[in-house]
Design a protein around this motif. Structure first.
Motif, PDB file in Angstrom:
ATOM      1  N   VAL A   8       5.751   7.029  -7.959  1.00  0.00           N
ATOM      2  CA  VAL A   8       5.118   6.015  -7.118  1.00  0.00           C
ATOM      3  C   VAL A   8       6.171   5.199  -6.372  1.00  0.00           C
ATOM      4  O   VAL A   8       5.997   4.837  -5.208  1.00  0.00           O
ATOM      5  CB  VAL A   8       4.217   5.097  -7.970  1.00  0.00           C
ATOM      6  N   GLU A   9       7.277   4.920  -7.038  1.00  0.00           N
ATOM      7  CA  GLU A   9       8.341   4.135  -6.421  1.00  0.00           C
ATOM      8  C   GLU A   9       8.881   4.813  -5.167  1.00  0.00           C
ATOM      9  O   GLU A   9       9.321   4.152  -4.220  1.00  0.00           O
ATOM     10  CB  GLU A   9       9.479   3.924  -7.430  1.00  0.00           C
ATOM     11  N   ASN A  10       8.832   6.142  -5.107  1.00  0.00           N
ATOM     12  CA  ASN A  10       9.385   6.881  -3.978  1.00  0.00           C
ATOM     13  C   ASN A  10       8.392   7.082  -2.840  1.00  0.00           C
ATOM     14  O   ASN A  10       8.743   7.662  -1.813  1.00  0.00           O
ATOM     15  CB  ASN A  10       9.902   8.252  -4.455  1.00  0.00           C
ATOM     16  N   LEU A  11       7.163   6.617  -3.009  1.00  0.00           N
ATOM     17  CA  LEU A  11       6.188   6.732  -1.931  1.00  0.00           C
ATOM     18  C   LEU A  11       6.490   5.722  -0.826  1.00  0.00           C
ATOM     19  O   LEU A  11       7.001   4.644  -1.083  1.00  0.00           O
ATOM     20  CB  LEU A  11       4.769   6.483  -2.458  1.00  0.00           C
ATOM     21  N   GLN A  12       6.167   6.091   0.401  1.00  0.00           N
ATOM     22  CA  GLN A  12       6.309   5.154   1.511  1.00  0.00           C
ATOM     23  C   GLN A  12       5.282   4.037   1.360  1.00  0.00           C
ATOM     24  O   GLN A  12       4.260   4.215   0.711  1.00  0.00           O
ATOM     25  CB  GLN A  12       6.100   5.890   2.838  1.00  0.00           C
ATOM     26  N   ARG A  13       5.545   2.876   1.989  1.00  0.00           N
ATOM     27  CA  ARG A  13       4.663   1.719   1.835  1.00  0.00           C
ATOM     28  C   ARG A  13       4.396   1.030   3.169  1.00  0.00           C
ATOM     29  O   ARG A  13       5.241   1.031   4.057  1.00  0.00           O
ATOM     30  CB  ARG A  13       5.266   0.698   0.869  1.00  0.00           C
ATOM     31  N   ILE A  14       3.206   0.455   3.256  1.00  0.00           N
ATOM     32  CA  ILE A  14       2.861  -0.374   4.401  1.00  0.00           C
ATOM     33  C   ILE A  14       2.115  -1.603   3.884  1.00  0.00           C
ATOM     34  O   ILE A  14       1.688  -1.644   2.731  1.00  0.00           O
ATOM     35  CB  ILE A  14       1.965   0.367   5.422  1.00  0.00           C
ATOM     36  N   SER A  15       1.948  -2.593   4.760  1.00  0.00           N
ATOM     37  CA  SER A  15       1.140  -3.781   4.443  1.00  0.00           C
ATOM     38  C   SER A  15       0.074  -3.942   5.506  1.00  0.00           C
ATOM     39  O   SER A  15       0.321  -3.714   6.695  1.00  0.00           O
ATOM     40  CB  SER A  15       2.012  -5.042   4.396  1.00  0.00           C
ATOM     41  N   ILE A  25       0.849  -1.181   0.000  1.00  0.00           N
ATOM     42  CA  ILE A  25       0.000   0.000   0.000  1.00  0.00           C
ATOM     43  C   ILE A  25       0.884   1.230   0.000  1.00  0.00           C
ATOM     44  O   ILE A  25       1.619   1.492   0.959  1.00  0.00           O
ATOM     45  CB  ILE A  25      -0.927   0.017   1.231  1.00  0.00           C
ATOM     46  N   GLU A  26       0.840   1.987  -1.099  1.00  0.00           N
ATOM     47  CA  GLU A  26       1.605   3.226  -1.157  1.00  0.00           C
ATOM     48  C   GLU A  26       0.900   4.314  -0.362  1.00  0.00           C
ATOM     49  O   GLU A  26      -0.317   4.464  -0.458  1.00  0.00           O
ATOM     50  CB  GLU A  26       1.789   3.697  -2.598  1.00  0.00           C
TER      51      GLU A  26
END
Length: 254
Positions: free
Chosen positions: A117-124, A96-97
């Motif tokens: 998008v690649e530079n956005l933070q992510r979570i699961s 999840i961005e």
């Protein structure tokens, strides 16, 4: 040399194909194909065949150096073969961005850029699966109890036909940028949507279907600040006075 020729050569080499093999697949002479990896741009019909063959959108082929992001980790939309810049992890699970408040300002121009998008933070989140998800920050008080400290996690919808009247969505549109609203189709006008706020002091407004760039269906939300029990009551009283003020103003105009 152009971005397109570099992308074409990169895709061919990565797939382990010769120029002759690709030319045969595209049903063109090898000499003609070789020029496309050089300085000649293909005509539209051939460009479409190349896009479909490599499963990469024309826009990305022409405008973005796909060597700059992990190409094989990008998901594709079904059927139309458009490359969607949403990444997956090594197990094939969607990440999840998080569109932070800072990233929100550039989202309207960067939403289709894989590097953005690649530079956005992510979570699961373990309870979300079988979908493409992104989290967006909320601004203002139009959709209580969500406020400036809230994030809405949305599931990507490929077709506007999947919008259900009365449900809430995060919408990216040309004129409004990112908004979170409750959507309804305008009666007898399937190409126009009514955007409603849950806070009644904000009036509904219309958005044409062709103005919508992305739409994400609400699946969950989270708040980064503790909710105070009295906040909702205070908000309701404030809204009542604001609504009363608007009604008095309308009466005076009449």
């Amino acid at each position: 040399m152009s971005i397109f020729s570099d992308n074409l050569r990169y895709l061919r080499v990565k797939s382990g194909m010769t120029q002759q093999k690709i030319a045969d697949e595209l049903k063109i002479p090898r000499e003609r194909y070789a020029k496309y990896e050089g300085t000649t741009d293909p005509p539209l019909d051939c460009l479409q065949r190349i896009s479909r063959y490599f499963h990469v959108s024309i826009d990305l082929l022409l405008s973005f150096d796909i060597r700059r992001v992990p190409y094989e980790n990008l998901l594709q939309l079904e059927e139309n073969r458009i490359l969607l810049p949403i990444t997956v992890d090594s197990d094939g699970e969607n990440k999840i961005e998080i569109v932070t408040a800072k990233a929100r300002a550039g989202y309207l121009t960067g939403y289709g850029d894989p590097e953005f998008v690649e530079n956005l933070q992510r979570i699961s989140l373990p309870f979300l699966s079988n979908g493409k998800y992104r989290a967006f920050p909320i601004e203002g008080d139009s959709m209580p109890p969500h406020n400036d400290k809230s994030f809405i996690v949305g599931k990507y919808l490929e077709k506007l036909a999947d919008i259900k009247d009365g449900k809430t969505y995060v919408v990216l549109s040309r004129n409004d940028g990112i908004v979170y609203k409750r959507l309804f189709r305008k009666p007898k006008r399937e190409t126009i949507f009514l955007f409603h706020s849950d806070n009644n002091i904000y009036k509904p407004y219309e958005v044409k279907a062709n103005e919508i760039l992305e739409i994400w269906e609400h699946v969950c939300s989270f708040c980064t600040q503790e909710f105070q029990p009295d906040d909702l009551g205070v908000m309701n009283v404030k809204d009542m006075f604001q609504q009363l003020r608007l009604e008095i103003s309308e009466l005076k105009k009449g």
